[in-house]
Design a protein around this motif. Structure first.
Motif, PDB file in Angstrom:
ATOM      1  N   ILE A  48      -8.183   1.481  -6.860  1.00 50.82           N
ATOM      2  CA  ILE A  48      -9.011   0.287  -6.680  1.00 50.82           C
ATOM      3  C   ILE A  48      -8.218  -0.835  -6.004  1.00 50.82           C
ATOM      4  CG2 ILE A  48      -8.577  -0.724  -8.971  1.00 50.82           C
ATOM      5  CD1 ILE A  48     -11.593  -1.553  -8.935  1.00 50.82           C
ATOM      6  N   LEU A  49      -6.909  -0.889  -6.251  1.00 53.98           N
ATOM      7  CA  LEU A  49      -6.082  -1.917  -5.612  1.00 53.98           C
ATOM      8  C   LEU A  49      -5.766  -1.556  -4.166  1.00 53.98           C
ATOM      9  CD1 LEU A  49      -3.706  -2.883  -8.558  1.00 53.98           C
ATOM     10  CD2 LEU A  49      -5.720  -4.099  -7.696  1.00 53.98           C
ATOM     11  N   LYS A  50      -5.624  -0.265  -3.870  1.00 56.43           N
ATOM     12  CA  LYS A  50      -5.440   0.146  -2.468  1.00 56.43           C
ATOM     13  C   LYS A  50      -6.668  -0.254  -1.646  1.00 56.43           C
ATOM     14  CE  LYS A  50      -3.574   4.474  -3.234  1.00 56.43           C
ATOM     15  NZ  LYS A  50      -3.085   5.795  -2.841  1.00 56.43           N
ATOM     16  N   GLU A  51      -7.835   0.019  -2.208  1.00 61.37           N
ATOM     17  CA  GLU A  51      -9.080  -0.353  -1.530  1.00 61.37           C
ATOM     18  C   GLU A  51      -9.160  -1.870  -1.348  1.00 61.37           C
ATOM     19  OE1 GLU A  51     -13.803  -0.470  -2.601  1.00 61.37           O
ATOM     20  OE2 GLU A  51     -12.649   1.233  -3.367  1.00 61.37           O
ATOM     21  N   THR A  52      -8.782  -2.609  -2.367  1.00 57.52           N
ATOM     22  CA  THR A  52      -8.782  -4.074  -2.298  1.00 57.52           C
ATOM     23  C   THR A  52      -7.868  -4.563  -1.180  1.00 57.52           C
ATOM     24  OG1 THR A  52      -9.264  -4.265  -4.659  1.00 57.52           O
ATOM     25  CG2 THR A  52      -8.238  -6.171  -3.608  1.00 57.52           C
ATOM     26  N   VAL A  53      -6.677  -4.013  -1.102  1.00 54.47           N
ATOM     27  CA  VAL A  53      -5.714  -4.399  -0.058  1.00 54.47           C
ATOM     28  C   VAL A  53      -6.273  -4.080   1.321  1.00 54.47           C
ATOM     29  CG1 VAL A  53      -3.453  -3.795   0.909  1.00 54.47           C
ATOM     30  CG2 VAL A  53      -3.659  -4.303  -1.520  1.00 54.47           C
ATOM     31  N   GLU A  54      -6.881  -2.918   1.474  1.00 60.20           N
ATOM     32  CA  GLU A  54      -7.460  -2.532   2.771  1.00 60.20           C
ATOM     33  C   GLU A  54      -8.549  -3.512   3.202  1.00 60.20           C
ATOM     34  OE1 GLU A  54      -8.764   1.512   2.112  1.00 60.20           O
ATOM     35  OE2 GLU A  54      -6.707   2.138   1.617  1.00 60.20           O
ATOM     36  N   VAL A  55      -9.427  -3.881   2.272  1.00 61.71           N
ATOM     37  CA  VAL A  55     -10.517  -4.819   2.591  1.00 61.71           C
ATOM     38  C   VAL A  55      -9.944  -6.190   2.959  1.00 61.71           C
ATOM     39  CG1 VAL A  55     -12.498  -6.072   1.628  1.00 61.71           C
ATOM     40  CG2 VAL A  55     -12.257  -3.608   1.220  1.00 61.71           C
ATOM     41  N   VAL A 104      -5.535   6.031   6.681  1.00 61.11           N
ATOM     42  CA  VAL A 104      -6.413   4.863   6.667  1.00 61.11           C
ATOM     43  C   VAL A 104      -6.526   4.321   8.088  1.00 61.11           C
ATOM     44  CG1 VAL A 104      -6.770   2.578   5.667  1.00 61.11           C
ATOM     45  CG2 VAL A 104      -5.566   4.310   4.356  1.00 61.11           C
ATOM     46  N   ASN A 105      -7.743   4.106   8.546  1.00 63.43           N
ATOM     47  CA  ASN A 105      -7.933   3.569   9.894  1.00 63.43           C
ATOM     48  C   ASN A 105      -8.111   2.053   9.821  1.00 63.43           C
ATOM     49  OD1 ASN A 105      -8.315   3.255  12.607  1.00 63.43           O
ATOM     50  ND2 ASN A 105     -10.439   3.947  12.584  1.00 63.43           N
ATOM     51  N   HIS A 142       0.849  -1.190   0.000  1.00 64.24           N
ATOM     52  CA  HIS A 142       0.000   0.000   0.000  1.00 64.24           C
ATOM     53  C   HIS A 142       0.883   1.238   0.000  1.00 64.24           C
ATOM     54  CE1 HIS A 142      -3.096   2.829   1.326  1.00 64.24           C
ATOM     55  NE2 HIS A 142      -4.002   1.877   1.171  1.00 64.24           N
ATOM     56  N   HIS A 143       0.823   2.012  -1.087  1.00 61.73           N
ATOM     57  CA  HIS A 143       1.566   3.272  -1.178  1.00 61.73           C
ATOM     58  C   HIS A 143       0.944   4.133  -2.267  1.00 61.73           C
ATOM     59  CE1 HIS A 143       3.551   1.770  -4.793  1.00 61.73           C
ATOM     60  NE2 HIS A 143       3.991   0.713  -4.131  1.00 61.73           N
ATOM     61  N   ALA A 144       1.457   5.340  -2.430  1.00 61.63           N
ATOM     62  CA  ALA A 144       0.867   6.306  -3.365  1.00 61.63           C
ATOM     63  C   ALA A 144       0.906   5.846  -4.820  1.00 61.63           C
ATOM     64  CB  ALA A 144       1.566   7.657  -3.227  1.00 61.63           C
TER      65      ALA A 144
END
Length: 193
Positions: A108-115, A135-136, A101-103
């Motif tokens: 859509i992939l950042k969101e996927t990783v977070e989920v 991101v919390n 996860h980085h800039a």
């Protein structure tokens, strides 16, 4: 002709594959996962995931759940975007329980990783410090492999508030009674100041 000198490729990651593997296995044994491994550049995040993701942390059913999730993500994309190199790379890491996860990661992939991290399907998340502020998504553990970062002018030690912000991700409210912060100093030893 003269001798051609062979140049070593530039290393972006402090520490060897064996050191990271030992650290991750130790954290797994102590139940410190899921964990966020903080790196201070996008290149180091990607290089760390490449280095450590050979050993799967996920069970077969977890890997299958990740594959199903990615199938849903791909279905939302235009046909030409479903085979992007970054998407293939992220899916490979996530299937084995790793995330990045980085800039430079597509939104859509950042969101996927977070989920996937929140669901426990990513056990080791390698991220830049912006993950701690924007991101919390708390974790059971946080790992620092270095305590110096480039501030644009020079390398300097982390400031107290930076360390506190990142280490504060350790310990999931309502799940963990304690958060675990690990300093794995693979590179140069800390200076005695």
């Amino acid at each position: 002709g003269g001798r051609q000198q062979h140049q070593q490729p530039k290393r972006f990651v402090q520490g060897s594959k064996a050191q990271y593997t030992s650290l991750i296995r130790g954290m797994q044994e102590r139940d410190y996962l899921p964990a966020i491994f903080f790196q201070f550049s996008k290149k180091r995040c990607d290089a760390t995931c490449d280095l450590v993701s050979g050993h799967s942390l996920n069970t077969k059913s977890e890997s299958a759940a990740v594959a199903r999730f990615f199938a849903g993500v791909k279905a939302r994309l235009k046909a030409g975007d479903r085979d992007l190199p970054q998407l293939r790379r992220m899916e490979g890491w996530a299937t084995r329980g790793y995330g990045c996860h980085h800039a430079g990661v597509l939104p859509i992939l950042k969101e996927t990783v977070e989920v996937l991290f929140t669901r426990g399907l990513i056990k080791v998340l390698v991220a830049t410090e912006t993950f701690a502020t924007g991101v919390n998504v708390p974790s059971r553990g946080v790992v620092f492999t270095e305590v110096r970062k480039n501030d644009g002018d020079k390398f300097r030690y982390l400031k107290n508030h930076e360390y506190t912000q990142m280490s504060g991700r350790a310990g999931r409210r309502g799940y963990d009674t304690v958060g675990n912060v690990v300093l794995a100093q693979f590179g140069d030893p800390l200076e005695a100041n």
